[in-house]
Scaffold this motif. Structure first.
Motif, mmCIF file in Angstrom:
data_model
loop_
_atom_site.group_PDB
_atom_site.id
_atom_site.type_symbol
_atom_site.label_atom_id
_atom_site.label_comp_id
_atom_site.label_asym_id
_atom_site.label_seq_id
_atom_site.Cartn_x
_atom_site.Cartn_y
_atom_site.Cartn_z
ATOM 1 N N ALA A 192 -0.769 3.428 29.709
ATOM 2 C CA ALA A 192 -1.867 4.077 28.990
ATOM 3 C C ALA A 192 -1.474 5.491 28.570
ATOM 4 O O ALA A 192 -1.784 5.924 27.452
ATOM 5 C CB ALA A 192 -3.119 4.111 29.868
ATOM 6 N N LEU A 193 -0.804 6.211 29.451
ATOM 7 C CA LEU A 193 -0.366 7.571 29.134
ATOM 8 C C LEU A 193 0.562 7.570 27.920
ATOM 9 O O LEU A 193 0.420 8.404 27.016
ATOM 10 C CB LEU A 193 0.347 8.181 30.347
ATOM 11 N N GLU A 194 1.486 6.621 27.888
ATOM 12 C CA GLU A 194 2.401 6.531 26.751
ATOM 13 C C GLU A 194 1.649 6.196 25.463
ATOM 14 O O GLU A 194 1.951 6.739 24.392
ATOM 15 C CB GLU A 194 3.456 5.456 27.038
ATOM 16 N N LEU A 210 -6.476 0.295 29.676
ATOM 17 C CA LEU A 210 -5.506 0.300 30.774
ATOM 18 C C LEU A 210 -5.641 1.493 31.722
ATOM 19 O O LEU A 210 -5.128 1.445 32.847
ATOM 20 C CB LEU A 210 -4.078 0.311 30.195
ATOM 21 N N CYS A 211 -6.323 2.545 31.290
ATOM 22 C CA CYS A 211 -6.241 3.818 32.016
ATOM 23 C C CYS A 211 -6.881 3.803 33.410
ATOM 24 O O CYS A 211 -6.625 4.701 34.207
ATOM 25 C CB CYS A 211 -6.825 4.956 31.182
ATOM 26 N N LYS A 268 -6.897 16.164 26.477
ATOM 27 C CA LYS A 268 -7.381 16.311 27.846
ATOM 28 C C LYS A 268 -7.136 15.038 28.658
ATOM 29 O O LYS A 268 -6.820 15.093 29.846
ATOM 30 C CB LYS A 268 -8.869 16.658 27.848
ATOM 31 N N LEU A 269 -7.279 13.906 27.997
ATOM 32 C CA LEU A 269 -7.027 12.634 28.679
ATOM 33 C C LEU A 269 -5.561 12.519 29.073
ATOM 34 O O LEU A 269 -5.240 12.013 30.150
ATOM 35 C CB LEU A 269 -7.417 11.474 27.762
ATOM 36 N N ILE A 270 -4.678 12.989 28.207
ATOM 37 C CA ILE A 270 -3.245 12.957 28.511
ATOM 38 C C ILE A 270 -2.941 13.822 29.725
ATOM 39 O O ILE A 270 -2.211 13.413 30.640
ATOM 40 C CB ILE A 270 -2.426 13.420 27.290
ATOM 41 N N ASP A 271 -3.502 15.053 29.762
ATOM 42 C CA ASP A 271 -3.272 15.949 30.893
ATOM 43 C C ASP A 271 -3.786 15.338 32.194
ATOM 44 O O ASP A 271 -3.102 15.361 33.227
ATOM 45 C CB ASP A 271 -3.959 17.293 30.644
ATOM 46 N N LYS A 272 -4.976 14.787 32.146
ATOM 47 C CA LYS A 272 -5.582 14.179 33.342
ATOM 48 C C LYS A 272 -4.772 12.981 33.823
ATOM 49 O O LYS A 272 -4.459 12.846 35.016
ATOM 50 C CB LYS A 272 -7.014 13.755 33.042
ATOM 51 N N LEU A 273 -4.405 12.125 32.904
ATOM 52 C CA LEU A 273 -3.672 10.916 33.266
ATOM 53 C C LEU A 273 -2.257 11.240 33.720
ATOM 54 O O LEU A 273 -1.721 10.581 34.622
ATOM 55 C CB LEU A 273 -3.640 9.959 32.074
ATOM 56 N N ALA A 274 -1.658 12.272 33.138
ATOM 57 C CA ALA A 274 -0.305 12.680 33.545
ATOM 58 C C ALA A 274 -0.306 13.123 35.008
ATOM 59 O O ALA A 274 0.622 12.805 35.764
ATOM 60 C CB ALA A 274 0.198 13.800 32.645
ATOM 61 N N ARG A 275 -1.341 13.846 35.422
ATOM 62 C CA ARG A 275 -1.439 14.263 36.831
ATOM 63 C C ARG A 275 -1.603 13.056 37.741
ATOM 64 O O ARG A 275 -0.995 12.991 38.816
ATOM 65 C CB ARG A 275 -2.616 15.236 37.005
ATOM 66 N N GLN A 276 -2.420 12.099 37.329
ATOM 67 C CA GLN A 276 -2.636 10.911 38.150
ATOM 68 C C GLN A 276 -1.349 10.094 38.286
ATOM 69 O O GLN A 276 -1.020 9.623 39.382
ATOM 70 C CB GLN A 276 -3.738 10.045 37.532
#
Length: 287
Positions: free
Chosen positions: A192-194, A181-182, A210-218
């Protein structure tokens, strides 16, 4: 390959095998025959070392069990059967995930035991064996699009939701669904973040920080842009309406219709001139 008649015989025998009141010699013999076929095929597979070569052979062998699969699922007896549980794994190995999930739904619903060597429940085996190859693809190339697996992964989530399994295994399913989903829409990225956060909560070594941090910004950026766009549209619509309302009186109300007042001497002058004209005409008639 089975002939249509052999496939039909398998299906009927599989249905009868599941019925407790059907202990006919024919049904028992049919089950013994299918077990014998499975053991012979397992013996052939043990002679092959390469996993891809084994999968290729399983792809050739699986059609020989089609009748047994259909009969077992249609009969829906829930009777323990080593053949059907092993065929679930074979379907995964050849990447026929829809078939694996069909069998898995039946196996998990009836809590059937897996063959001894697996040392796992059917739900754990299903999640492990489906998610591992997907996560390997992503690890090898993080740009890999695994969204085509989303429907299968969502179905696996549905049928294993209430099953007991190790947290690290459940985390794999969350990760795999998140990767599917990301790269999608803003709503899909939020989901996806959840899912990544759930995976991390279950397995601190899930490798998704790192994926969480990146996706949270997006997700935050997309949310801000969406809010800004909505606010701009509202303001634009409101200003347009006010301008139109302000312009309407100036166009539709003519000055001539305003009542005569002290501050409107023009109207008084016109009325006075009219009266003077009216009084002069009778005087001229008398002369």
């Amino acid at each position: 390959m089975l002939t249509p008649a052999q496939r039909h015989f398998q299906r009927v025998m599989a249905e009868r095998h599941g019925k407790a009141d059907d202990l006919s010699e024919t049904a028992r013999t049919a089950h013994e025959q299918i077990l014998h076929r499975m053991r012979m095929d397992m013996s052939a597979l043990k002679k092959i070392q390469g996993e891809q070569a084994k999968a290729a052979l399983k792809r050739q062998l699986l059609p020989n069990y089609e009748g047994w699969i259909e009969g077992t699922l249609e009969g829906d007896s829930g009777r323990q059967d080593e053949v059907i549980t092993r065929l679930m794994i074979w379907a995964i190995d050849i990447r026929d995930y829809p078939l694996a999930v069909r069998i898995g739904r039946y196996v998990i619903a009836h809590n059937l035991a897996m063959p001894d060597r697996f040392n796992r429940t059917a739900a754990t085996a299903l999640v492990d064996e489906i998610c591992d190859p997907i996560l390997v693809q992503v690890k090898a190339d993080d740009s890999t699009d695994v969204k085509p697996y989303l429907a299968v992964l969502d179905e696996v989530q549905e049928i294993t939701e209430n099953s007991d399994m190790p947290d690290v295994v459940r985390a794999k399913l969350y990760k795999a669904r998140a990767f599917a989903l990301c790269n999608g829409t803003a709503d899909e990225q939020a989901t996806a973040l959840e899912l990544f956060r759930r995976a991390l909560n279950l397995d601190s070594g899930a490798g998704v920080k790192k994926l969480i941090d990146k996706l949270a910004r997006q997700v935050k950026k997309a949310s801000a842009e969406n809010a800004s766009g909505s606010e701009g549209a509202d303001q634009s619509g409101g200003e347009g309406g006010n301008n139109q309302a302000a312009a309407t009186p100036e166009v539709t109300v003519p000055a001539a219709k305003k009542p005569a007042t002290k501050n409107n001497p023009g109207s008084t002058t016109r009325k006075t001139a009219a009266r003077k004209t009216t009084t002069k005409k009778p005087t001229a008639d008398k002369k």
